[in-house]
Design a protein around this motif. Structure first.
Motif, PDB file in Angstrom:
ATOM      1  N   ASP A   1      11.543 -19.527   6.789  1.00 33.72           N
ATOM      2  CA  ASP A   1      13.026 -19.884   7.075  1.00 33.72           C
ATOM      3  C   ASP A   1      13.684 -19.131   8.533  1.00 33.72           C
ATOM      4  O   ASP A   1      14.244 -19.972   9.192  1.00 33.72           O
ATOM      5  N   ALA A   2      13.282 -17.868   8.785  1.00 35.50           N
ATOM      6  CA  ALA A   2      13.579 -17.461   9.986  1.00 35.50           C
ATOM      7  C   ALA A   2      12.964 -17.379  11.309  1.00 35.50           C
ATOM      8  O   ALA A   2      13.080 -17.407  12.387  1.00 35.50           O
ATOM      9  N   GLY A   3      11.505 -18.198  10.914  1.00 36.58           N
ATOM     10  CA  GLY A   3      10.563 -18.445  11.879  1.00 36.58           C
ATOM     11  C   GLY A   3      10.046 -17.174  12.549  1.00 36.58           C
ATOM     12  O   GLY A   3       9.825 -17.126  13.705  1.00 36.58           O
ATOM     13  N   ILE A   4      10.149 -16.062  11.941  1.00 35.95           N
ATOM     14  CA  ILE A   4       9.469 -14.814  12.396  1.00 35.95           C
ATOM     15  C   ILE A   4       8.245 -14.359  11.384  1.00 35.95           C
ATOM     16  O   ILE A   4       8.307 -14.574  10.168  1.00 35.95           O
ATOM     17  N   ALA A   5       7.572 -13.494  11.974  1.00 39.76           N
ATOM     18  CA  ALA A   5       6.566 -12.659  11.098  1.00 39.76           C
ATOM     19  C   ALA A   5       6.390 -11.315  11.691  1.00 39.76           C
ATOM     20  O   ALA A   5       6.899 -11.088  12.859  1.00 39.76           O
ATOM     21  N   LEU A   6       6.279 -10.382  11.009  1.00 44.25           N
ATOM     22  CA  LEU A   6       5.942  -8.796  11.277  1.00 44.25           C
ATOM     23  C   LEU A   6       4.623  -8.376  10.734  1.00 44.25           C
ATOM     24  O   LEU A   6       4.364  -8.721   9.451  1.00 44.25           O
ATOM     25  N   GLY A   7       3.862  -7.736  11.442  1.00 45.53           N
ATOM     26  CA  GLY A   7       2.550  -7.229  11.179  1.00 45.53           C
ATOM     27  C   GLY A   7       2.418  -5.679  11.613  1.00 45.53           C
ATOM     28  O   GLY A   7       2.975  -5.486  12.584  1.00 45.53           O
ATOM     29  N   VAL A   8       1.794  -5.048  10.855  1.00 46.51           N
ATOM     30  CA  VAL A   8       1.605  -3.519  11.118  1.00 46.51           C
ATOM     31  C   VAL A   8      -0.022  -3.278  10.697  1.00 46.51           C
ATOM     32  O   VAL A   8      -0.314  -3.536   9.483  1.00 46.51           O
ATOM     33  N   LEU A   9      -0.510  -2.538  11.301  1.00 50.97           N
ATOM     34  CA  LEU A   9      -1.802  -1.772  11.004  1.00 50.97           C
ATOM     35  C   LEU A   9      -1.670  -0.382  11.522  1.00 50.97           C
ATOM     36  O   LEU A   9      -1.113   0.066  12.306  1.00 50.97           O
ATOM     37  N   THR A  10      -2.105   0.442  10.410  1.00 52.02           N
ATOM     38  CA  THR A  10      -2.308   1.823  10.630  1.00 52.02           C
ATOM     39  C   THR A  10      -3.313   2.504  10.022  1.00 52.02           C
ATOM     40  O   THR A  10      -4.310   1.815   9.555  1.00 52.02           O
ATOM     41  N   ASP A  11      -3.647   3.610  10.229  1.00 56.98           N
ATOM     42  CA  ASP A  11      -4.756   4.486   9.711  1.00 56.98           C
ATOM     43  C   ASP A  11      -4.253   5.429   8.619  1.00 56.98           C
ATOM     44  O   ASP A  11      -5.128   6.303   8.131  1.00 56.98           O
ATOM     45  N   LYS A  12      -3.037   5.111   7.992  1.00 53.73           N
ATOM     46  CA  LYS A  12      -2.555   5.865   7.051  1.00 53.73           C
ATOM     47  C   LYS A  12      -2.725   5.201   5.609  1.00 53.73           C
ATOM     48  O   LYS A  12      -1.888   4.304   5.521  1.00 53.73           O
ATOM     49  N   GLU A  13      -3.192   5.764   4.732  1.00 49.21           N
ATOM     50  CA  GLU A  13      -3.355   5.180   3.398  1.00 49.21           C
ATOM     51  C   GLU A  13      -1.913   4.986   2.943  1.00 49.21           C
ATOM     52  O   GLU A  13      -0.873   5.587   3.076  1.00 49.21           O
ATOM     53  N   PHE A  14      -1.943   3.908   2.225  1.00 50.55           N
ATOM     54  CA  PHE A  14      -0.529   3.536   1.516  1.00 50.55           C
ATOM     55  C   PHE A  14      -0.153   4.500   0.603  1.00 50.55           C
ATOM     56  O   PHE A  14      -1.210   5.088  -0.154  1.00 50.55           O
ATOM     57  N   GLY A  15       1.022   4.913   0.452  1.00 53.51           N
ATOM     58  CA  GLY A  15       1.555   5.771  -0.492  1.00 53.51           C
ATOM     59  C   GLY A  15       2.988   5.711  -0.490  1.00 53.51           C
ATOM     60  O   GLY A  15       3.585   4.756  -0.039  1.00 53.51           O
ATOM     61  N   ASP A  16       3.713   6.707  -1.239  1.00 57.03           N
ATOM     62  CA  ASP A  16       5.048   6.580  -1.434  1.00 57.03           C
ATOM     63  C   ASP A  16       5.968   6.491  -0.087  1.00 57.03           C
ATOM     64  O   ASP A  16       6.921   6.234   0.012  1.00 57.03           O
ATOM     65  N   TRP A  17       5.300   7.179   0.854  1.00 53.57           N
ATOM     66  CA  TRP A  17       5.802   6.910   2.067  1.00 53.57           C
ATOM     67  C   TRP A  17       6.434   5.403   2.474  1.00 53.57           C
ATOM     68  O   TRP A  17       7.431   5.278   3.141  1.00 53.57           O
ATOM     69  N   ALA A  18       5.310   4.546   2.116  1.00 48.82           N
ATOM     70  CA  ALA A  18       5.480   3.102   2.456  1.00 48.82           C
ATOM     71  C   ALA A  18       6.706   2.365   1.983  1.00 48.82           C
ATOM     72  O   ALA A  18       7.226   1.398   2.497  1.00 48.82           O
ATOM     73  N   LYS A  19       7.029   3.006   0.882  1.00 41.31           N
ATOM     74  CA  LYS A  19       7.988   2.202  -0.270  1.00 41.31           C
ATOM     75  C   LYS A  19       9.422   2.266   0.595  1.00 41.31           C
ATOM     76  O   LYS A  19      10.236   1.521   0.243  1.00 41.31           O
ATOM     77  N   ASP A  20       9.434   3.392   1.381  1.00 40.76           N
ATOM     78  CA  ASP A  20      10.873   3.368   2.162  1.00 40.76           C
ATOM     79  C   ASP A  20      10.800   2.969   3.650  1.00 40.76           C
ATOM     80  O   ASP A  20      11.532   2.109   4.218  1.00 40.76           O
ATOM     81  N   ALA A  21       9.483   3.214   4.062  1.00 40.20           N
ATOM     82  CA  ALA A  21       9.313   2.627   5.670  1.00 40.20           C
ATOM     83  C   ALA A  21       9.137   1.220   5.935  1.00 40.20           C
ATOM     84  O   ALA A  21       9.782   0.984   6.828  1.00 40.20           O
ATOM     85  N   TRP A  22       8.167   0.565   5.086  1.00 40.52           N
ATOM     86  CA  TRP A  22       8.144  -0.702   5.313  1.00 40.52           C
ATOM     87  C   TRP A  22       9.294  -1.401   5.165  1.00 40.52           C
ATOM     88  O   TRP A  22       9.649  -2.534   6.000  1.00 40.52           O
ATOM     89  N   PRO A  23      10.239  -1.381   3.874  1.00 45.01           N
ATOM     90  CA  PRO A  23      11.226  -2.131   3.705  1.00 45.01           C
ATOM     91  C   PRO A  23      12.319  -1.931   4.770  1.00 45.01           C
ATOM     92  O   PRO A  23      13.015  -2.828   5.332  1.00 45.01           O
TER      93      PRO A  23
END
Length: 270
Positions: free
Chosen positions: A235-257
């Motif tokens: 709908d917005a016509g955009i995409a966002l991609g991220v790559l890291t070498d940091k395993e998913f964890g609780d940090w991502a639940k705040d950082a990603w949104p």
């Protein structure tokens, strides 16, 4: 796009992010050519390869495959009743959305069987080479692709404006398959319904969600345990991609949104 610089605060050794429209990038931050693990974001490539196979007539989404009563469609949509990893089914198809790496692997195996070649070769011929991707599959079709941010952004543009499959085919793959199934969105909790397309996770009305609060309900994509994600908002016509070498964890639940909301807001002003 200044919002992408937020990844510097994630304390990853390597982090790269990019936002794009179908016709060009909005911005990139971090190394764009360094190969990193995609983990379950690999499923987007495998799902796209399966769609190519469907259009070629190599497989049929509704042919029997996997456990009794299941089809290729069930396995791609995590509705086959299979367990997360290799093993017997936990229940009959269409009872619950059970996120299953094993189901994706069996769907890919069916494509390989019908195509008469190993799945990694089919993936390369059907998706990687046509899109000019530099990475490769190093094992499971569910989680073992490695490639750079440039690959992720090329895939994003393909999903915004498909060239490998018809737009109608991608539209079907990014709409709800087997509506009404509840289940667990890994690491985010139980969702009812836990809507899914054909290997593509759908935002719909899920909350909380890793794509933030500003992406549209039609947003689709995937995230991975390697600290990677890709979402596409048609709908917005955009995409966002991220790559890291940091395993998913609780940090991502705040950082990603938070990052997703900043990018969605910034893109709307451009």
């Amino acid at each position: 796009m200044d919002a992408l610089a937020a990844i510097d605060s994630w304390n990853a050794l390597t982090a790269a992010a990019g936002a794009t429209r179908a016709d060009g990038e909005l911005g990139v931050h971090g190394p764009r050519d360094r190969e990193l693990r995609w983990a379950s974001v690999t499923k987007l490539l495998t799902g796209l390869a399966a769609l190519v196979a469907v259009e070629e007539g190599t497989v049929d989404l509704d042919e029997p495959a996997g456990p009794e009563g299941s089809t290729v469609r069930h396995m791609l949509a995590h509705a086959s009743g299979l367990s997360p990893e290799e093993g017997p089914p936990l229940m009959p198809p269409e009872r619950r959305r059970i996120y299953s790496n094993y189901g994706i692997e069996l769907a890919a195996a069916r494509v390989a069987e019908r195509a008469g070649m190993p799945f990694d070769e089919y993936l390369r011929a059907a998706v990687l080479d046509p899109l000019g991707l530099a990475g490769a599959l190093h094992g499971s079709p569910a989680w073992a692709y490695r490639g750079p941010l440039d690959d992720l952004l090329k895939l994003a543009r393909e999903l915004l404006a498909p060239t490998l499959v018809d737009a109608e085919t991608l539209a079907e793959a990014t709409t709800v398959q087997f509506p009404g199934l509840a289940g667990v969105l890994p690491s985010w909790g139980r969702m009812d319904p836990n809507d899914w397309g054909l290997a593509f996770e759908l935002r719909d009305a899920k909350s909380p969600h890793w794509t933030g609060t500003l992406t549209s309900p039609r947003t689709f994509g995937h995230f991975g345990a390697a600290g990677a994600f890709l979402w596409v908002d048609p709908d917005a016509g955009i995409a966002l991609g991220v790559l890291t070498d940091k395993e998913f964890g609780d940090w991502a639940k705040d950082a990603w949104p938070a990052l997703s909301d900043s990018v969605s807001s910034g893109a709307a002003k451009q």
